[in-house]
Design an enzyme around this catalytic site. Structure first.
Site, mmCIF file in Angstrom:
data_model
loop_
_atom_site.group_PDB
_atom_site.id
_atom_site.type_symbol
_atom_site.label_atom_id
_atom_site.label_comp_id
_atom_site.label_asym_id
_atom_site.label_seq_id
_atom_site.Cartn_x
_atom_site.Cartn_y
_atom_site.Cartn_z
ATOM 1 N N CYS A 240 3.276 8.333 1.458
ATOM 2 C CA CYS A 240 3.964 7.311 2.245
ATOM 3 C C CYS A 240 4.118 6.075 1.355
ATOM 4 C CB CYS A 240 3.098 7.006 3.463
ATOM 5 S SG CYS A 240 3.735 5.697 4.470
ATOM 6 N N CYS B 62 3.723 -3.991 14.931
ATOM 7 C CA CYS B 62 3.580 -3.551 13.542
ATOM 8 C C CYS B 62 2.969 -4.632 12.658
ATOM 9 C CB CYS B 62 4.957 -3.166 13.013
ATOM 10 S SG CYS B 62 4.950 -2.791 11.254
ATOM 11 N N ASN C 230 -1.411 2.419 17.093
ATOM 12 C CA ASN C 230 -2.575 2.122 16.273
ATOM 13 C C ASN C 230 -2.820 0.622 16.446
ATOM 14 O OD1 ASN C 230 -4.390 3.181 14.357
ATOM 15 N ND2 ASN C 230 -3.213 2.236 12.711
ATOM 16 N N CYS D 237 8.903 -6.401 14.388
ATOM 17 C CA CYS D 237 8.491 -5.557 15.509
ATOM 18 C C CYS D 237 7.085 -5.970 15.941
ATOM 19 C CB CYS D 237 8.516 -4.077 15.120
ATOM 20 S SG CYS D 237 10.122 -3.562 14.506
ATOM 21 N N SER E 254 13.018 4.924 14.077
ATOM 22 C CA SER E 254 11.977 4.352 14.937
ATOM 23 C C SER E 254 12.636 3.922 16.234
ATOM 24 C CB SER E 254 11.333 3.157 14.241
ATOM 25 O OG SER E 254 10.644 3.607 13.096
ATOM 26 N N LEU E 255 12.356 4.652 17.300
ATOM 27 C CA LEU E 255 13.049 4.397 18.568
ATOM 28 C C LEU E 255 12.180 3.523 19.485
ATOM 29 C CD1 LEU E 255 15.731 5.219 20.033
ATOM 30 C CD2 LEU E 255 14.343 6.930 21.218
ATOM 31 N N HIS E 256 11.082 4.059 19.924
ATOM 32 C CA HIS E 256 10.022 3.348 20.661
ATOM 33 C C HIS E 256 10.371 2.880 22.074
ATOM 34 C CE1 HIS E 256 8.219 3.692 16.823
ATOM 35 N NE2 HIS E 256 8.733 2.623 16.288
ATOM 36 N N GLY F 197 7.643 -2.340 5.200
ATOM 37 C CA GLY F 197 9.020 -2.750 4.945
ATOM 38 C C GLY F 197 10.076 -1.879 5.585
ATOM 39 N N GLU F 198 11.285 -2.444 5.658
ATOM 40 C CA GLU F 198 12.434 -1.745 6.219
ATOM 41 C C GLU F 198 13.322 -1.313 5.046
ATOM 42 O OE1 GLU F 198 13.869 -0.458 9.076
ATOM 43 O OE2 GLU F 198 15.350 0.011 7.557
ATOM 44 N N SER G 242 12.617 6.187 6.718
ATOM 45 C CA SER G 242 12.370 5.783 8.107
ATOM 46 C C SER G 242 12.963 4.397 8.332
ATOM 47 C CB SER G 242 10.861 5.760 8.344
ATOM 48 O OG SER G 242 10.575 5.243 9.624
ATOM 49 N N GLU H 6 0.834 -1.182 0.000
ATOM 50 C CA GLU H 6 0.000 0.000 0.000
ATOM 51 C C GLU H 6 0.876 1.243 0.000
ATOM 52 O OE1 GLU H 6 -2.025 0.811 3.583
ATOM 53 O OE2 GLU H 6 -0.359 0.148 4.810
ATOM 54 N N CYS I 2 0.011 3.935 7.433
ATOM 55 C CA CYS I 2 0.898 3.007 6.740
ATOM 56 C C CYS I 2 0.913 1.641 7.420
ATOM 57 C CB CYS I 2 2.325 3.550 6.744
ATOM 58 S SG CYS I 2 2.547 4.924 5.654
ATOM 59 N N CYS J 38 7.737 -7.389 6.126
ATOM 60 C CA CYS J 38 8.999 -6.941 6.716
ATOM 61 C C CYS J 38 9.563 -8.049 7.586
ATOM 62 C CB CYS J 38 8.764 -5.686 7.550
ATOM 63 S SG CYS J 38 10.277 -5.014 8.264
HETATM 64 N N1 SAH Z 1 10.557 -0.053 8.766
HETATM 65 C C1 SAH Z 1 10.641 1.344 8.920
HETATM 66 C C2 SAH Z 1 9.576 2.122 8.168
HETATM 67 C C3 SAH Z 1 8.183 1.575 8.174
HETATM 68 S S1 SAH Z 1 7.309 1.621 9.682
HETATM 69 C C4 SAH Z 1 10.648 1.729 10.380
HETATM 70 O O1 SAH Z 1 10.377 0.887 11.214
HETATM 71 O O2 SAH Z 1 10.965 2.875 10.670
HETATM 72 C C5 SAH Z 1 6.851 3.323 9.843
HETATM 73 C C6 SAH Z 1 6.584 3.765 11.271
HETATM 74 O O3 SAH Z 1 5.325 3.241 11.733
HETATM 75 C C7 SAH Z 1 7.615 3.278 12.262
HETATM 76 O O4 SAH Z 1 8.015 4.306 13.141
HETATM 77 C C8 SAH Z 1 6.855 2.206 13.002
HETATM 78 O O5 SAH Z 1 7.427 1.963 14.222
HETATM 79 C C9 SAH Z 1 5.476 2.780 13.053
HETATM 80 N N2 SAH Z 1 4.434 1.810 13.335
HETATM 81 C C10 SAH Z 1 4.337 0.553 12.874
HETATM 82 N N3 SAH Z 1 3.217 -0.060 13.355
HETATM 83 C C11 SAH Z 1 2.608 0.848 14.135
HETATM 84 C C12 SAH Z 1 1.407 0.819 14.901
HETATM 85 N N4 SAH Z 1 0.658 -0.264 14.959
HETATM 86 N N5 SAH Z 1 1.062 1.940 15.578
HETATM 87 C C13 SAH Z 1 1.842 3.045 15.512
HETATM 88 N N6 SAH Z 1 2.977 3.116 14.823
HETATM 89 C C14 SAH Z 1 3.373 2.030 14.134
HETATM 90 FE FE1 SF4 Z 2 9.428 -3.531 9.816
HETATM 91 FE FE2 SF4 Z 2 9.293 -0.946 10.497
HETATM 92 FE FE3 SF4 Z 2 7.253 -2.615 10.988
HETATM 93 FE FE4 SF4 Z 2 9.490 -2.856 12.380
HETATM 94 S S1 SF4 Z 2 8.121 -1.094 12.388
HETATM 95 S S2 SF4 Z 2 8.334 -4.547 11.470
HETATM 96 S S3 SF4 Z 2 11.017 -2.359 10.866
HETATM 97 S S4 SF4 Z 2 8.005 -2.032 8.999
#
Ligand code: SAH
Ligand code: SF4
Length: 386
Positions: free
Chosen positions: A134, A148, A322, A145, A246-248, A190-191, A222, A104, A365, A141
């Protein structure tokens, strides 16, 4: 006269699809067909600047060349289906690939604040609303994570540069007259750094002044933090690519539980890589921080974030979690989110909230393509917030 932009010159793997050729590469191909080299920029411009794929419409090319290009086949390698606009005009585009897999991409017009509507109407040429797209870099991926949807899906395959830039070309073509594609964020499925070669070529295509012509400041990658590839990106592009990290979580135990990549590249080495990144003056690295209730949302976490990134010019995007199917993780209350944001702000870290509306890049996304997959998130115990 404005100076032409200085283009970086990363080493690129050869193009695998006509859509991936840069003007110089088109010149080489056309040269071998006995055409003058300047035709290369013309063909590239038709495709990438004007979005024309049918050689019959490429009016300034000789008939023989048009016929040769028709033989070559110049179609878009993706079939887009544009969804209906959400309340805030955000639109998802489901993109089907040649092998039936899909990703998407999301078109996110900048919000018009109350009172700004009239301003848009004024003058002979109404201002176009700028749009952020986006874009996905892989189908699924491999990073796994736990919060995600793409991570839950696992990696199906890498996208080619043609499929990445094809999303932008399809997205731009889907925009109404009064909107203009200005920003591309590699924040979809994806990464991107796990698909380095295709992404590097896609970046060159997206920013080429004879093509889509996006400004380097307007292209953001990202990443979950693949340290060697981050270094390579800095070297290859001289720091021109905007970074979002993406720190988290701010300690290794919790970050590793949320993001398995942290076991390979722990926080210390990630932060060191950010300090080495050749960031241009007055630019900041975006830190993405998905807030998960009871997991990473305490004020001590906010303070830890500022301490951890001391010395790195940052701004923080807070994304309330989300919800995804099968996971217990959820967003904290609005009050908790606001207190977290204020704590960052008061300690000198500019922090912004990405709401869960359609304009949330992250919320928009990575969610769509999971539907119908029917996979559940593996339950893993998460360490509690401090
Ligand atoms: N793989 C890359 C880019 C794609 S993810 C990365 O991880 O940075 C894009 C962003 O969406 C990242 O910051 C990811 O942590 C965040 N993300 C993924 N799933 C999410 C969710 N369920 N709720 C909020 N943010 C989310
Ligand atoms: Fe992949 Fe980014 Fe999702 Fe982590 S947050 S699984 S790196 S798309």
């Amino acid at each position: 006269m404005a100076k032409p932009p200085i283009m970086p010159t990363p080493p690129l793997k050869p193009a695998t699809h006509p859509l991936e050729r840069l003007p110089e590469e088109w010149s080489d191909v056309l040269g071998a067909w006995g055409e003058p080299r300047y035709r290369g920029a013309q063909v590239f411009g038709w495709i990438h600047k004007r979005g024309v794929f049918d050689p019959a419409e490429m009016k300034n090319l000789p008939k023989t060349l048009r016929a040769r290009l028709a033989e070559e086949g110049l179609s878009l390698p993706v079939s887009p289906v544009v969804g209906p606009p959400a309340g805030d005009d955000t639109r998802k585009v489901l993109v089907t690939l040649h092998d039936g897999l899909s990703v998407e991409t999301v078109l996110i017009p900048e919000l018009i604040r109350p009172g700004e509507e009239e301003e848009l109407e004024e003058g002979w040429e109404p201002k176009k609303r700028v749009v952020t797209q986006c874009v996905s870099s892989q189908v699924g991926c491999a990073m796994g994570c736990v919060f995600c949807a793409s991570g839950v899906m696992g990696l199906k395959r890498n996208l080619s540069a043609a499929e990445i830039v094809g999303q932008a070309l399809a997205g731009r073509a889907a925009l109404p007259e009064d909107q203009r594609l200005r920003n591309v964020v590699l924040m979809g499925m994806g990464e991107p750094l796990a698909n380095y070669d295709a992404v590097a070529r896609a970046l060159m295509l997206l920013t080429h002044p004879d093509g889509l012509g996006l400004s380097w400041r307007r292209v953001t990658l990202s990443t979950s933090g693949l340290v060697p590839e981050l270094d390579r990106l800095g070297r290859d592009f001289g720091g021109k690519v905007q970074l979002a990290i993406s720190l988290h979580a701010v300690d290794d135990e919790r970050r590793s539980a949320l993001m398995p990549i942290n076991r390979k590249h722990a926080l210390r080495s990630l932060v060191a890589a950010l300090k080495r990144y050749p960031l241009p003056k007055r630019r900041r690295i975006t830190i993405e921080y998905t807030l998960m209730a009871g997991v990473n949302d305490s004020l001590e976490d906010a303070r830890g974030l500022v301490r951890l990134l001391d010395g790195v010019p940052i701004k923080v995007n807070l994304i309330p979690m989300n919800r995804i199917e099968g996971s217990e993780l959820r967003a904290p209350s609005a009050e908790v989110v606001e207190r977290f944001r204020e704590e960052l702000y008061s300690r000198g870290a500019p922090a912004f909230l990405r709401t869960q509306r359609g304009d949330s890049l992250a919320a928009a996304c990575g969610q769509l393509a999971l539907r119908g997959e029917g996979r559940k998130v593996k339950r893993r115990p998460l360490p509690k917030a401090r």
